[in-house]
Design a protein around this motif. Structure first.
Motif, PDB file in Angstrom:
ATOM      1  N   GLU A  72      -6.976  -9.085 -12.465  1.00 29.80           N
ATOM      2  CA  GLU A  72      -6.859  -8.341 -13.722  1.00 29.80           C
ATOM      3  C   GLU A  72      -7.090  -6.847 -13.546  1.00 29.80           C
ATOM      4  O   GLU A  72      -6.621  -6.046 -14.372  1.00 29.80           O
ATOM      5  CB  GLU A  72      -7.843  -8.902 -14.749  1.00 29.80           C
ATOM      6  N   LEU A  73      -7.804  -6.451 -12.495  1.00 37.70           N
ATOM      7  CA  LEU A  73      -8.038  -5.029 -12.241  1.00 37.70           C
ATOM      8  C   LEU A  73      -7.001  -4.424 -11.310  1.00 37.70           C
ATOM      9  O   LEU A  73      -7.076  -3.245 -10.981  1.00 37.70           O
ATOM     10  CB  LEU A  73      -9.436  -4.838 -11.636  1.00 37.70           C
ATOM     11  N   SER A  74      -6.023  -5.222 -10.895  1.00 39.62           N
ATOM     12  CA  SER A  74      -5.017  -4.756  -9.952  1.00 39.62           C
ATOM     13  C   SER A  74      -3.740  -4.334 -10.672  1.00 39.62           C
ATOM     14  O   SER A  74      -3.585  -4.528 -11.885  1.00 39.62           O
ATOM     15  CB  SER A  74      -4.683  -5.866  -8.941  1.00 39.62           C
ATOM     16  N   ALA A 110      -1.701  -7.125 -12.661  1.00 36.35           N
ATOM     17  CA  ALA A 110      -2.344  -7.802 -13.791  1.00 36.35           C
ATOM     18  C   ALA A 110      -1.350  -8.386 -14.792  1.00 36.35           C
ATOM     19  O   ALA A 110      -1.633  -9.408 -15.429  1.00 36.35           O
ATOM     20  CB  ALA A 110      -3.295  -6.844 -14.495  1.00 36.35           C
ATOM     21  N   ALA A 111      -0.182  -7.774 -14.932  1.00 32.04           N
ATOM     22  CA  ALA A 111       0.797  -8.259 -15.906  1.00 32.04           C
ATOM     23  C   ALA A 111       1.597  -9.451 -15.392  1.00 32.04           C
ATOM     24  O   ALA A 111       2.358 -10.064 -16.142  1.00 32.04           O
ATOM     25  CB  ALA A 111       1.756  -7.129 -16.288  1.00 32.04           C
ATOM     26  N   ARG A 112       1.430  -9.777 -14.127  1.00 33.97           N
ATOM     27  CA  ARG A 112       2.164 -10.885 -13.511  1.00 33.97           C
ATOM     28  C   ARG A 112       1.260 -12.121 -13.418  1.00 33.97           C
ATOM     29  O   ARG A 112       0.076 -12.061 -13.714  1.00 33.97           O
ATOM     30  CB  ARG A 112       2.671 -10.467 -12.131  1.00 33.97           C
ATOM     31  N   PRO A 113       1.779 -13.279 -12.972  1.00 35.81           N
ATOM     32  CA  PRO A 113       0.993 -14.524 -13.031  1.00 35.81           C
ATOM     33  C   PRO A 113      -0.204 -14.541 -12.080  1.00 35.81           C
ATOM     34  O   PRO A 113      -0.181 -13.924 -11.016  1.00 35.81           O
ATOM     35  CB  PRO A 113       2.007 -15.601 -12.611  1.00 35.81           C
ATOM     36  N   PHE A 114      -1.231 -15.267 -12.513  1.00 38.17           N
ATOM     37  CA  PHE A 114      -2.359 -15.620 -11.646  1.00 38.17           C
ATOM     38  C   PHE A 114      -2.376 -17.129 -11.547  1.00 38.17           C
ATOM     39  O   PHE A 114      -2.490 -17.834 -12.553  1.00 38.17           O
ATOM     40  CB  PHE A 114      -3.686 -15.120 -12.223  1.00 38.17           C
ATOM     41  N   GLN A 115      -2.221 -17.648 -10.315  1.00 41.04           N
ATOM     42  CA  GLN A 115      -2.211 -19.084 -10.092  1.00 41.04           C
ATOM     43  C   GLN A 115      -3.395 -19.439  -9.187  1.00 41.04           C
ATOM     44  O   GLN A 115      -3.725 -18.682  -8.278  1.00 41.04           O
ATOM     45  CB  GLN A 115      -0.913 -19.525  -9.412  1.00 41.04           C
ATOM     46  N   ALA A 127     -14.784  -3.356 -16.964  1.00 40.79           N
ATOM     47  CA  ALA A 127     -14.667  -3.525 -18.403  1.00 40.79           C
ATOM     48  C   ALA A 127     -13.289  -4.090 -18.736  1.00 40.79           C
ATOM     49  O   ALA A 127     -12.284  -3.657 -18.189  1.00 40.79           O
ATOM     50  CB  ALA A 127     -14.881  -2.191 -19.110  1.00 40.79           C
ATOM     51  N   GLY A 128     -13.258  -5.041 -19.645  1.00 41.51           N
ATOM     52  CA  GLY A 128     -11.974  -5.544 -20.111  1.00 41.51           C
ATOM     53  C   GLY A 128     -11.468  -6.787 -19.414  1.00 41.51           C
ATOM     54  O   GLY A 128     -10.451  -7.332 -19.817  1.00 41.51           O
ATOM     55  N   VAL A 187     -11.334  -2.764  -4.270  1.00 43.58           N
ATOM     56  CA  VAL A 187     -10.406  -3.548  -3.466  1.00 43.58           C
ATOM     57  C   VAL A 187      -9.296  -4.134  -4.319  1.00 43.58           C
ATOM     58  O   VAL A 187      -8.233  -4.494  -3.797  1.00 43.58           O
ATOM     59  CB  VAL A 187     -11.141  -4.670  -2.697  1.00 43.58           C
ATOM     60  N   ALA A 188      -9.508  -4.226  -5.640  1.00 40.93           N
ATOM     61  CA  ALA A 188      -8.448  -4.737  -6.511  1.00 40.93           C
ATOM     62  C   ALA A 188      -7.220  -3.830  -6.479  1.00 40.93           C
ATOM     63  O   ALA A 188      -6.092  -4.291  -6.656  1.00 40.93           O
ATOM     64  CB  ALA A 188      -8.966  -4.868  -7.945  1.00 40.93           C
TER      65      ALA A 188
END
Length: 467
Positions: free
Chosen positions: A194-196, A199-204, A145-146, A168-169
């Motif tokens: 996003e579930l790890s 999540a507040a850091r970058p996703f590239q 969710a989310g 696993v996240a």
């Protein structure tokens, strides 16, 4: 400065794993960490005394150190830990398999680390867990969710494939996502991020097959000024830009071998050198990779280094093609219908039964991405609130490869026909099982048994779902 107690709970002191971990933490951990090491002679001793031990030492994080051969006996300990207000638990072992990592995380472990220990493996995990404790935040819950880009599907094949994601996240183990083109590998990787705790850091994200060979290293590692002709300024690579977050490498089998060597070194040491630089830099990045080919075959053919493959494939996830989850087609189609109706500012509210039938009968070689494009095109071109059969423009069906036995092929064709026929009847009769059974000239009970056989939920074809 507040002192954070870290408990090293060692189940087999003679193996020396606890001593190795303690030495590394004492050498590299910043001030504010107080280590306490406990040697345990039996699992039963831990189970009975865990409440007293936690009360006495007040640890912020527990490292449970166990040789791989004892991991099966450790499982019962998690029940004892769940009965008390236990802090995050990190499993430390000398070796592991993907199944073992997944199982202990499923039981409640916050992370899993294997020897040999490196500061770049251990310390970032420890700091993130301590930050969560200091900020009063809980570890990510086992739910999807989310997430900003939802993973949509109700079929058993799809749910089985994505069910490990929330678990696993939570850990930093490398994940290799396999699946045909268009099955949603990047969406899956984004959900893991996003579930790890990152999540507040970058996703590239980068597609290794879409970058010229000579530019791949530059994209990953960056370059210094003057590294090559026209390099007038320094440029940050994706690894440095992803520091603290997640880097998703799609089509990893297309990565040049020279870049594979450098990526392997980064995975092992968490360090790299930009092109033209003599200075080693460090970055805390979780790498998630994906491929749409048979990765074992790619290793055999020398396109993917075997040592890199083992490093990347700690936890495998295989996404099924859309033709193996046909019952999800109406759900996905309506999701894209709503999405593109908003995007194109049009009032398109539903598909006609014949349009849905056409979608169900298609082979979908491009999978979910192809379905999205087909629906987007239909919404863009229609002038009416209902998508009709004529608005659905499909590519020609791909010819089947007849490389299986007669019985195997017959069974597959019959199964596909039955599922598609049943879904088409339910669409035509708006999910009314009685009317659909009459149209099939079967009694209601036999028709319902067919639905159960193919795991088709009639509820998703009700009038409210199709409008």
């Amino acid at each position: 400065m507040k002192t954070n107690n870290v408990l090293l709970l060692e189940l087999q002191p003679a193996d020396g794993l606890g001593g190795m971990l303690r030495s590394m933490l004492e050498m590299h951990a910043e001030t504010g960490i107080q280590l306490q090491q406990e040697a345990v002679t039996s699992i039963e001793q831990v189970g009975k005394g865990i409440n007293e031990l936690i009360t006495r030492s007040h640890p912020a994080v527990i490292f449970l150190i166990s040789p791989q051969r004892l991991l099966n006996r450790v499982k019962g300990l998690f029940k004892s830990l769940r009965e008390v207000a236990a802090p995050p638990l990190v499993i430390v072992s000398d070796a592991s398999t993907p199944d073992e990592i997944f199982e202990v995380i499923q039981l409640g472990a916050a992370d899993y680390v294997t020897a040999p220990f490196k500061p770049t493996d251990i310390l970032p995990r420890l700091w993130r867990l301590l930050d969560l404790q200091r900020n009063g935040e809980a570890l990510p819950a086992n739910t999807m969710a989310g997430v900003s880009r939802p993973l949509l599907g109700q079929s058993q094949a799809f749910l089985e494939a994505v069910s490990p994601i929330p678990l696993v996240a939570k850990c930093d183990a490398s994940i290799l996502i396999s699946g045909e083109t268009g099955t949603g590998k990047e969406v899956c990787a984004h959900a893991i991020h996003e579930l790890s705790t990152r999540a507040a850091r970058p996703f590239q994200a980068i597609n290794c097959g879409a970058i010229p060979v000579e530019l791949v290293e530059n994209e990953l590692f960056g370059h210094e000024r003057g590294a090559y002709t026209h390099a007038a300024t320094a440029q940050m690579g994706l690894i440095q830009a992803s520091d603290g977050g997640t880097l998703f490498l799609d089509e990893i089998d297309s990565l040049p071998l020279v870049a594979q060597v450098k990526l392997l070194r980064f995975l092992q040491e968490k360090e790299f050198k930009p092109l033209g630089s003599t200075k080693t830099r460090h970055a805390d990045v979780r790498i998630i990779t994906a491929t749409n080919v048979n990765v074992e075959k790619a290793v055999q053919e020398g396109r993917l280094r075997q040592d890199l493959y083992y490093r990347l494939n700690m936890i495998p996830i295989l996404l099924p093609p859309l033709r193996e989850r046909q019952e999800d087609i109406p759900l996905l189609a309506h999701h894209f219908l709503a999405q593109y109706s908003r995007k194109f500012e049009k009032t398109v509210v539903r598909f006609s039964p014949s349009a849905l039938q056409k979608l169900l009968f298609h082979a979908w070689p491009g999978n979910v991405r192809e379905l999205e494009n087909v629906v987007a095109r239909a919404v863009a071109l229609t002038q009416h609130p209902v998508i009709e059969c004529g608005n659905i423009m499909l590519t020609p069906r791909v010819e089947m490869k007849y490389n299986e036995s007669f019985q195997e092929m017959k069974a597959k064709v019959v199964e596909q026909f039955e599922r598609t026929y049943l879904q088409s009847l339910l669409i035509a009769h708006r999910g009314n099982i009685t009317k659909a059974a009459e149209a099939a000239q079967k009694n209601r009970r036999a028709f319902f048994q067919l639905l159960r056989k193919h795991q088709i939920n009639a509820e998703q074809f009700r009038a409210s779902e199709l409008d």
